[in-house]
Motif scaffolding. Sequence first.
Motif, PDB file in Angstrom:
ATOM      1  N   ASN A   1       0.865  -1.186   0.000  1.00  0.00           N
ATOM      2  CA  ASN A   1       0.000   0.000   0.000  1.00  0.00           C
ATOM      3  C   ASN A   1       0.905   1.240   0.000  1.00  0.00           C
ATOM      4  OD1 ASN A   1      -1.651   2.149   0.436  1.00  0.00           O
ATOM      5  ND2 ASN A   1      -2.543   1.406   2.363  1.00  0.00           N
TER       6      ASN A   1
ATOM      7  N   TYR B   1      -6.281   1.681  -4.713  1.00  0.00           N
ATOM      8  CA  TYR B   1      -7.459   2.208  -4.008  1.00  0.00           C
ATOM      9  C   TYR B   1      -7.796   1.281  -2.849  1.00  0.00           C
ATOM     10  CZ  TYR B   1      -9.421  -1.373  -7.068  1.00  0.00           C
ATOM     11  OH  TYR B   1      -9.648  -2.563  -7.720  1.00  0.00           O
ATOM     12  N   LYS B   2      -8.610   1.772  -1.928  1.00  0.00           N
ATOM     13  CA  LYS B   2      -9.067   0.938  -0.802  1.00  0.00           C
ATOM     14  C   LYS B   2      -9.914  -0.205  -1.368  1.00  0.00           C
ATOM     15  CE  LYS B   2     -11.513   1.608   3.569  1.00  0.00           C
ATOM     16  NZ  LYS B   2     -10.478   1.559   4.560  1.00  0.00           N
TER      17      LYS B   2
ATOM     18  N   ASP C   1      -1.943  -1.699   9.611  1.00  0.00           N
ATOM     19  CA  ASP C   1      -2.906  -2.703  10.082  1.00  0.00           C
ATOM     20  C   ASP C   1      -4.122  -2.794   9.156  1.00  0.00           C
ATOM     21  OD1 ASP C   1      -1.386  -3.376  12.281  1.00  0.00           O
ATOM     22  OD2 ASP C   1      -2.175  -1.711  13.453  1.00  0.00           O
TER      23      ASP C   1
ATOM     24  N   THR D   1       0.337   2.439  13.470  1.00  0.00           N
ATOM     25  CA  THR D   1       0.411   1.760  14.783  1.00  0.00           C
ATOM     26  C   THR D   1       1.055   0.373  14.695  1.00  0.00           C
ATOM     27  OG1 THR D   1      -1.950   1.458  14.405  1.00  0.00           O
ATOM     28  CG2 THR D   1      -1.324   2.823  16.267  1.00  0.00           C
TER      29      THR D   1
ATOM     30  N   ARG E   1      -8.793  10.829   7.477  1.00  0.00           N
ATOM     31  CA  ARG E   1      -7.510  10.314   7.000  1.00  0.00           C
ATOM     32  C   ARG E   1      -6.597  11.392   6.437  1.00  0.00           C
ATOM     33  NH1 ARG E   1      -5.007   5.817   6.930  1.00  0.00           N
ATOM     34  NH2 ARG E   1      -6.110   4.174   7.982  1.00  0.00           N
TER      35      ARG E   1
END
Length: 463
Positions: free
Chosen positions: A196, A230-231, A255, A298, A360
């Motif tokens: 990503n 893209y997501k 994550d 994270t 975001r």
Amino acid sequence: MATFVRPRVNAWCDQKKLQSEAAEHRSLGVGKRTSSLPLLGTCERDEALPSSRGQDELRSDSASADPVLLRGIFAIGKQSCDVVLSARKLSWSPIQPEIPGDVLRTEFQHKEEFVELKDIFAIKLKRRRSVGQQNEGTLLGITIFICLRKGKNKLKDSTINLNNISEEHCNSWFRQIKDILNGFPNRPKSLKIIINPHSHKKEARQIYSEQVEPLFKLANIQTDVTLTEYKGHALSLLKECQLQEYDGLVCVGGDGSTSEVVHGLLLRAQIDAGRDTDSTFMPVRAQLPVGIISAGSTNILAYSLHGTKHPVTAALHIIMGHLQPVDVLTFSSHNRLLRFGFSSMFGFGGRALALAEKHRWMPSSQRREFAIIKTLANLKPEDFELLFLPINCFQAGSQRGSRKEKKEMIEEYVYQDQWQITNGHFLNISIMAIPCLCSVAPRGLAPNISLIFPLLRPILLKK
Ligand SMILES: Nc1ncnc2c1ncn2[C@@H]1O[C@H](COP(=O)(O)OP(=O)(O)OP(=O)(O)O)[C@@H](O)[C@H]1O
């Protein structure tokens, strides 16, 4: 309503570390932590020094169950060494001319160093080619690439050069060691890599090309890289791609990306196995193991698996084939599958995460603080009904009995089929299948969970 059933996914991680942690769990904290990835048995390199156990065990084994495969002379550093390859280790000791009566020198001569073959991840013939030289170059010897433990959780790569200019000599050693490496189970030869490029500080691509790809190349792993656009890209890719071409999937991201990959992989497994995810179903395992290279904000998944977000450590676990089954949760509503995942939060946590996701465009730490403060300002308890199978490790551990009895008591309790119900107004409910470690919670949000002694951990916060 959400229900949870646990399928499993194989992940590449620090299995030995997890096993020792699970041993601690089982013995309810009485056990001794024995980290065990002793790698290079040398008296000179402190970082790699195994416990004295390593050397003694291997020496006594070598006489019996560790037959010698090859023996020869190589220069290591500036020393001429007697090098022995056995089925379990590569060992060497310096060759010194014997002087009668020189006890110290004779003792030094027998000082042996070794590396266990399971800690070698690549071997190359070392050649020097001058500018304009057409052929493959002048042979210098063999380079052996090994995996060393660095501190408590990290791994690093290192090399040992065995110098000898004889083609025949080096080729026979090269082939023999290569054959042994090819025989190790779970070491991948072909990987699908999903990156990503927009994770966190947009560093995923760079992390992969600078820290991970060179190691995969050294280990002769074929890679097929996709940069997500893209997501949801990883999910649609996994629904269609030919998984049988690969030995594993590696996600480079945070994550969110890794969860999407694991969800896609498990969903694909259910579809391939003919499971109807729109009604109650018994999930099957994912076909491929998953490796996680952290590049997110994270990195809870990477921390929980490896104890660190260090990308080289993750890459070495993948190369060395350190496999560990990890529980995954199934989230469904009215018996229809919503999502596979490792954890979920309802109430405060869920609202804060959803709010952070909507923002975001903000830098990640700012986004998290903003979401927490805004959600806290509107905090109100919500009505939940929770059904669960209870276990109380501490209660079982406080009773008398041997360690084995205590372990059996806990496991019996885990497998009881008595669902309990709790109703009420809660500020937050978190459900976790992994310890959820991260830099701000180094012991984890659910510290009682071990990956190889899994329990579903609900965390309730009641008004
Ligand atoms: N090219 C892309 N553009 C936008 N979003 C993407 C892209 N590729 C993947 N995503 C989505 O971005 C989300 C967040 O990415 P990721 O988890 O890798 O990084 P992160 O910014 O550190 O977030 P996290 O807080 O989850 O760690 C994921 O849900 C993923 O599905």
